[in-house]
Scaffold this motif. Structure first.
Motif, PDB file in Angstrom:
ATOM      1  N   LYS A  43      -7.698   3.767   4.786  1.00 21.00           N
ATOM      2  CA  LYS A  43      -6.564   4.151   5.635  1.00 21.00           C
ATOM      3  C   LYS A  43      -6.456   3.203   6.836  1.00 21.00           C
ATOM      4  CE  LYS A  43      -6.539   9.116   4.572  1.00 21.00           C
ATOM      5  NZ  LYS A  43      -6.710  10.476   5.147  1.00 21.00           N
ATOM      6  N   GLU A  46      -4.814   0.012   5.798  1.00 21.93           N
ATOM      7  CA  GLU A  46      -3.370   0.202   5.655  1.00 21.93           C
ATOM      8  C   GLU A  46      -2.704   0.359   7.019  1.00 21.93           C
ATOM      9  OE1 GLU A  46       0.250   0.451   3.612  1.00 21.93           O
ATOM     10  OE2 GLU A  46      -1.732  -0.151   2.917  1.00 21.93           O
ATOM     11  N   TRP A  49      -2.111  -3.084   8.420  1.00 23.35           N
ATOM     12  CA  TRP A  49      -1.006  -3.754   7.743  1.00 23.35           C
ATOM     13  C   TRP A  49       0.327  -3.178   8.186  1.00 23.35           C
ATOM     14  CZ3 TRP A  49       1.824  -7.206   6.169  1.00 23.35           C
ATOM     15  CH2 TRP A  49       2.754  -7.105   5.131  1.00 23.35           C
ATOM     16  N   ARG A  50       0.441  -1.867   8.267  1.00 27.00           N
ATOM     17  CA  ARG A  50       1.703  -1.265   8.686  1.00 27.00           C
ATOM     18  C   ARG A  50       1.999  -1.578  10.151  1.00 27.00           C
ATOM     19  NH1 ARG A  50       2.192   4.727   5.803  1.00 27.00           N
ATOM     20  NH2 ARG A  50       1.518   4.081   3.737  1.00 27.00           N
ATOM     21  N   TRP A 261       0.424  -5.188  -1.578  1.00 22.44           N
ATOM     22  CA  TRP A 261       0.477  -4.742  -0.189  1.00 22.44           C
ATOM     23  C   TRP A 261       1.742  -3.952   0.088  1.00 22.44           C
ATOM     24  CZ3 TRP A 261      -3.578  -5.735   3.096  1.00 22.44           C
ATOM     25  CH2 TRP A 261      -4.505  -6.678   2.653  1.00 22.44           C
ATOM     26  N   SER A 280      -5.479   0.280   0.721  1.00 21.11           N
ATOM     27  CA  SER A 280      -5.352  -1.165   0.803  1.00 21.11           C
ATOM     28  C   SER A 280      -4.376  -1.732  -0.199  1.00 21.11           C
ATOM     29  CB  SER A 280      -6.710  -1.821   0.573  1.00 21.11           C
ATOM     30  OG  SER A 280      -7.123  -1.605  -0.762  1.00 21.11           O
TER      31      SER A 280
END
Length: 285
Positions: A43, A46, A49-50, A261, A280
């Protein structure tokens, strides 16, 4: 005699079954913390990345509109650039921080406005990391320096669109045009959004320019997310990850460096047994 022997055999079988069940329970209990930590790590990846997607979208929006958004949904809705044609800046999935519960299309990020102390904290952490020389970093973005120095909940004076800052566009929810970070009648923040940060109050597995708390990891325009153990597709030149669809990723997202992604459903963890891992988006073994 035979009946007694059967009873004894049944008793041994029951003891054996209970032993196996107890052993399985011990293994499950021992594995639970590991599974929990692994889920949190995914998490967290992620989230990084977000958060990078949001920061990049804010920077693009500012360059196009000459001001900052006052609602994260504006980045998803985009702006009309021609009849029937819209320029969108961000995927809907980036509205949700996976570290805390989220109910799309609402966003669960904490938005950061002018005057927020996290801007100065990020600048100091960035400069400290650069001085140590462990990571080759360019000078901090001028926008970060100027907003960190301004403080007081006001946009820095004299910052036009050429330097990457400006007042929100007319009618964007800041009628006074002051860029303040006060509250509106619904107790929601108003004014230009400079970045976002998670609401989760806990320690990260990784560190972000020396910052290791989720609710202090500010995602700010033009600051690339460089974290050990995290591959940033945008830093690798995969700018296409911000939009579009890749047929190699049936679970959503785009394929960059062998990984899918940005394919999570907002507010959920999605597992495609043929393509992605939760969090991920990486391929399953």
């Amino acid at each position: 005699m035979k009946k007694s022997r059967r009873n004894n055999e049944g008793g041994y079988a029951l003891v054996a079954i209970m032993g196996v069940m107890m052993f399985a329970l011990i293994l499950t209990t021992a594995a639970a913390p590991t599974l929990k930590f692994e889920s949190q790590r995914e998490k967290e990846e992620e989230m990084l990345w977000r958060g990078q997607q949001v920061a990049t979208a804010i920077a693009r929006y500012q360059r196009v509109r000459g001001g900052f958004p006052t609602d994260l949904n504006d980045l998803v809705k985009g702006i009309e650039i021609a009849p029937g044609k819209k320029l969108r800046f961000m995927r809907p999935s980036a509205l949700c921080d996976p570290m805390t519960p989220c109910s799309p299309p609402a966003s669960n990020w904490r938005t950061v406005h002018p005057g927020d102390p996290l801007v100065k904290e990020l600048l100091e952490a960035y400069l400290a990391t650069r001085e140590k020389g462990q990571i080759l970093l360019p000078p901090p973005p001028p926008m970060l320096v100027q907003f960190a120095a301004a403080g007081g909940g006001q946009l820095p004076p004299g910052l036009g669109s050429a330097t990457g800052a400006g007042l929100p566009p007319p009618g964007s929810g800041d009628p006074a045009g002051q860029g303040g970070s006060g509250l509106d009648s619904d107790d929601k923040p108003k004014g230009p959004i400079l970045g976002v940060v998670s609401r989760k109050s806990d320690k990260m597995f990784r560190n972000y320019f020396g910052i290791d708390q989720y609710d202090h990891t500010l995602f700010f325009p033009e600051v690339q997310v460089i974290v050990s153990g995290f591959i940033n597709p945008l830093v690798l030149g995969g700018a296409i990850a911000a939009s579009g669809k890749d047929d190699n990723c049936p679970g959503g997202g785009v394929l960059i460096d062998g990984k899918c992604w940005g394919g999570l459903i907002p507010g959920q963890l999605k597992r495609d047994p043929n393509t992605v891992t939760p969090g991920s988006g990486g391929p399953l073994p």
